[in-house]
Design an enzyme around this catalytic site. Structure first.
Site, mmCIF file in Angstrom:
data_model
loop_
_atom_site.group_PDB
_atom_site.id
_atom_site.type_symbol
_atom_site.label_atom_id
_atom_site.label_comp_id
_atom_site.label_asym_id
_atom_site.label_seq_id
_atom_site.Cartn_x
_atom_site.Cartn_y
_atom_site.Cartn_z
ATOM 1 N N LYS A 190 -22.356 13.839 0.336
ATOM 2 C CA LYS A 190 -23.778 13.809 0.698
ATOM 3 C C LYS A 190 -24.157 12.420 1.212
ATOM 4 O O LYS A 190 -24.770 12.275 2.258
ATOM 5 C CB LYS A 190 -24.616 14.199 -0.519
ATOM 6 C CG LYS A 190 -26.100 14.187 -0.270
ATOM 7 C CD LYS A 190 -26.852 14.692 -1.494
ATOM 8 C CE LYS A 190 -28.353 14.462 -1.301
ATOM 9 N NZ LYS A 190 -29.142 14.901 -2.444
ATOM 10 N N GLU A 196 -14.584 7.308 -4.354
ATOM 11 C CA GLU A 196 -13.417 8.192 -4.456
ATOM 12 C C GLU A 196 -13.173 8.921 -3.128
ATOM 13 O O GLU A 196 -12.045 8.976 -2.620
ATOM 14 C CB GLU A 196 -13.634 9.246 -5.559
ATOM 15 C CG GLU A 196 -13.648 8.699 -6.975
ATOM 16 C CD GLU A 196 -15.032 8.256 -7.426
ATOM 17 O OE1 GLU A 196 -15.911 7.977 -6.561
ATOM 18 O OE2 GLU A 196 -15.240 8.166 -8.650
ATOM 19 N N GLY A 250 -26.484 17.332 -5.096
ATOM 20 C CA GLY A 250 -25.034 17.537 -5.018
ATOM 21 C C GLY A 250 -24.577 18.744 -5.816
ATOM 22 O O GLY A 250 -23.804 19.579 -5.328
ATOM 23 N N ARG A 251 -25.059 18.870 -7.042
ATOM 24 C CA ARG A 251 -24.585 19.957 -7.914
ATOM 25 C C ARG A 251 -25.234 21.292 -7.571
ATOM 26 O O ARG A 251 -24.963 22.304 -8.211
ATOM 27 C CB ARG A 251 -24.784 19.588 -9.378
ATOM 28 C CG ARG A 251 -26.193 19.136 -9.744
ATOM 29 C CD ARG A 251 -26.221 18.431 -11.092
ATOM 30 N NE ARG A 251 -27.530 17.901 -11.431
ATOM 31 C CZ ARG A 251 -27.976 16.708 -11.071
ATOM 32 N NH1 ARG A 251 -27.210 15.907 -10.335
ATOM 33 N NH2 ARG A 251 -29.170 16.287 -11.439
ATOM 34 N N GLU A 341 -25.177 17.037 -15.932
ATOM 35 C CA GLU A 341 -25.740 16.020 -15.035
ATOM 36 C C GLU A 341 -27.239 16.289 -14.824
ATOM 37 O O GLU A 341 -28.012 15.374 -14.569
ATOM 38 C CB GLU A 341 -24.994 15.996 -13.687
ATOM 39 C CG GLU A 341 -25.129 14.663 -12.964
ATOM 40 C CD GLU A 341 -24.261 14.550 -11.709
ATOM 41 O OE1 GLU A 341 -24.549 15.246 -10.726
ATOM 42 O OE2 GLU A 341 -23.303 13.744 -11.710
ATOM 43 N N HIS A 372 -6.136 31.334 -28.274
ATOM 44 C CA HIS A 372 -4.907 30.814 -28.896
ATOM 45 C C HIS A 372 -4.928 29.299 -28.948
ATOM 46 O O HIS A 372 -3.880 28.667 -29.103
ATOM 47 C CB HIS A 372 -3.695 31.339 -28.123
ATOM 48 C CG HIS A 372 -3.636 32.833 -28.135
ATOM 49 N ND1 HIS A 372 -3.034 33.551 -29.146
ATOM 50 C CD2 HIS A 372 -4.180 33.755 -27.294
ATOM 51 C CE1 HIS A 372 -3.176 34.845 -28.910
ATOM 52 N NE2 HIS A 372 -3.873 34.988 -27.795
ATOM 53 N N LYS A 482 -20.575 2.814 -11.862
ATOM 54 C CA LYS A 482 -20.170 2.540 -10.471
ATOM 55 C C LYS A 482 -20.330 1.051 -10.159
ATOM 56 O O LYS A 482 -19.458 0.433 -9.539
ATOM 57 C CB LYS A 482 -21.042 3.340 -9.492
ATOM 58 C CG LYS A 482 -20.821 4.834 -9.513
ATOM 59 C CD LYS A 482 -21.683 5.500 -8.442
ATOM 60 C CE LYS A 482 -21.676 7.009 -8.557
ATOM 61 N NZ LYS A 482 -22.623 7.677 -7.668
HETATM 62 O O1 F6P Z 1 -21.794 10.178 -9.101
HETATM 63 C C1 F6P Z 1 -22.429 11.398 -9.230
HETATM 64 C C2 F6P Z 1 -22.660 12.033 -7.905
HETATM 65 O O2 F6P Z 1 -23.681 11.393 -7.241
HETATM 66 C C3 F6P Z 1 -22.942 13.525 -8.044
HETATM 67 O O3 F6P Z 1 -24.249 13.800 -8.355
HETATM 68 C C4 F6P Z 1 -22.500 14.020 -6.713
HETATM 69 O O4 F6P Z 1 -22.314 15.409 -6.723
HETATM 70 C C5 F6P Z 1 -21.217 13.239 -6.527
HETATM 71 O O5 F6P Z 1 -21.496 11.969 -7.082
HETATM 72 C C6 F6P Z 1 -20.722 13.103 -5.114
HETATM 73 O O6 F6P Z 1 -21.656 12.472 -4.290
HETATM 74 P P1 F6P Z 1 -21.499 12.499 -2.716
HETATM 75 O O7 F6P Z 1 -21.584 13.922 -2.275
HETATM 76 O O8 F6P Z 1 -22.636 11.677 -2.188
HETATM 77 O O9 F6P Z 1 -20.169 11.903 -2.372
#
Ligand code: F6P
Length: 519
Positions: A190, A196, A250-251, A341, A372, A482
């Site tokens: 987003k 990452e 995002g979620r 979240e 199990h 972060k």
């Molecule tokens: O760090 C949390 C977060 O902001 C989530 O809410 C989001 O889904 C995820 O990181 C990824 O964010 P982006 O889509 O901006 O890479």
């Protein structure tokens, strides 16, 4: 909500066994059809009186009003000053849903058209065999979960891969298996700032460029983002970008272009069914409210308020979600982000402290595997953990005998948890019972029922957030880590003394890492 919410009185202390005996019509009264889902909360510790109290709390909290505000495009995500319009992502073309006076539904359908064109192009291109989604959190969990859930509907030629972790082991193992000429990378972020995702996307790009040269990037990389400028700076042509908007959290984004990998796999028509399933539950939620804001006839609010009962009245700090469907093995992880979240907050939207415990820990594994492993604790542990059991009448395979065994186990577990068994003279064989669960059942796991299931959980999370008075749509709690990571990263690779203002425990660990790190 700025008033402190009044809690309902506790259930009357009767064992579920006694409640069942006194109310033989319970299974008929305490269940509902929501879209195509059959939801049964008769094994929850509720009576009509408790339910009445719970709905009074929902009404006092103004759940119907809050839902209408969200649907009308108000900036209900107050700490980020944003509207929350994921319902517009699955609204039919004829619907009008506006943000700041602009109807967003045509924008949504414009992007859906571009997604369809991209999906059809890739699905009909025999050279493409592998789709790699690079994203994390909401830009990974939804498509990754749904791709597994709907693999029975997937294009037979296409394999999907989901890379999220900055741990190089993740992308390394995926790339090892790929031929660059046959691979499409979809970089989903987003913000297009996420460490990452950008790290993994750079690694993937270098891997591709080393093998096919720089000109290949445009044919093999697609971006999904709200940040066209940053996508261009990264080196992906914005014409190969599918957009979405800041009013999609995002979620809550799997319904948007974030779901591109899913659409490629299952095809645009099936993706439409997925959206339509979610929309059917949106309609059920909307029509469940009375004109006066009453909630009693809204089964989704009932489910949410049973969650409040378990969390705030009965003090249950976690909830297990156990899908009796192997394809839903990533659903608990998806729901962890959706719920934790959203509602893992201790400050209310108005900045005051919450007056009662908020979001529980969500966890789970598919049944029967969990039986199990951790079900011992569910049956005989000292904590009572409410369970959502999810199951289907028909499997997406021909092994109906397996399905019968699977569903028999689901029903057996719900019964054992509720009724227990007297161990007589052998206390270790005693099952206390009186442990609550909810059944969420559907005829078959399809794009539509998956969409319905996810929308159901979204609305439950929403109602609970309103009752707790929190902003369910921000996630400030992820920020500090972060910032600190970006401060620590250069320290790990430096030979300079560790800055004196680093806390002693972190400093000692950095020193250890420096001593042992190999170049
Ligand atoms: O760090 C949390 C977060 O902001 C989530 O809410 C989001 O889904 C995820 O990181 C990824 O964010 P982006 O889509 O901006 O890479």
């Amino acid at each position: 909500m700025d008033q402190v919410v009044r809690l309902p009185v506790t259930p009357d202390g009767r064992h579920l066994r006694e409640i069942f005996a006194a109310e033989p019509d319970r299974p008929v009264r305490h269940c509902a059809r929501i879209g195509d889902l059959h939801v049964d909360w008769s094994r929850q510790p509720i009576t009509d009186r408790v339910l009445g109290e719970l709905h009074a709390v929902a009404e006092d909290a103004g759940v119907a009003r809050a839902f209408a505000r969200m649907a009308s495009g108000e900036r209900v995500n107050v700490t980020e000053g944003r509207a929350v319009m994921h319902m517009a992502l699955r609204a039919p073309r004829s619907t009008v849903m506006s943000v700041d006076g602009v109807d967003v539904v045509p924008l949504v359908h414009e992007v859906l058209e571009s997604m369809r064109a991209t999906a059809n192009r890739i699905r009909s291109d025999d050279r493409i065999t592998d789709i790699v989604n690079i994203g994390i959190g909401g830009s990974d969990l939804g498509p990754a979960m749904a791709a597994r859930a709907l693999r029975a509907f997937s294009h037979p030629r296409l394999r999907s891969h989901f890379v999220s972790n900055v741990d190089g082991a993740d992308i390394d193992s995926v790339l090892a298996d790929l031929d660059p000429a046959h691979t499409i990378f979809i970089v989903v972020s987003k913000t297009f700032t996420t460490l990452e995702t950008l790290t993994n996307a750079r690694t993937a790009r270098s891997w591709l460029v080393e093998r096919l040269g720089p000109d290949a990037v445009s044919d093999h990389f697609i971006a999904v983002s709200t940040a066209a400028q940053r996508v261009a700076e990264f080196g992906i042509d914005p014409s190969a970008m599918l957009g979405f908007w800041d009013w999609v959290g995002g979620r809550y984004s799997i319904w948007s272009a974030v779901g591109l990998s899913l659409m490629i796999l299952i095809g645009p028509d099936r993706f439409d069914e997925f959206l339509a399933g979610a929309h059917a539950v949106d309609s059920a939620m909307t029509s469940g409210f009375g004109v006066d804001g009453s909630t009693a006839a809204n089964p989704i609010v009932t489910l949410a308020m049973i969650g409040i009962l378990n969390r705030d009245v009965l003090g249950r700090g976690s909830k297990a979600v156990i899908p009796y469907a192997q394809e839903l093995d990533r659903l608990p992880a998806y729901l962890q982000q959706l719920d934790m979240e959203s509602n893992g907050k201790s400050v209310r939207a108005d900045g005051s402290s919450v007056s009662m415990p908020t979001g529980p820990v969500i966890w789970g594994e598919p049944g029967t595997n969990g039986q199990h492993a951790f079900f011992q604790l569910l049956h005989q542990g000292t904590d009572v953990i409410p369970v959502d059991f999810i199951g289907f009448a028909r499997a997406n395979n021909d092994l109906s005998e397996h399905q019968d065994l699977l569903m028999a186990n689901l029903l057996a577990q719900a019964e054992a948890l509720a009724l227990g068994r007297d161990g007589g003279a052998e206390p270790h064989r005693h099952f206390p019972g009186d442990r609550p669960s909810t059944l969420v059942l559907a005829e078959q796991l399809t794009p539509s029922t998956l969409g319905q299931l996810l929308a159901l959980y979204e609305h439950i999370v929403f109602v609970q957030g309103v009752v707790w008075g929190i902003d369910s749509f921000d996630q400030w709690g992820v920020e500090l880590g972060k910032v600190l990571a970006s401060r620590i990263t250069p320290q790990l690779v430096s030979d300079e003394p560790i800055p004196a203002d680093t806390d002693p425990t972190t400093s000692a660990a950095i020193a250890w890492y420096r001593r042992h790190r190999s170049r």
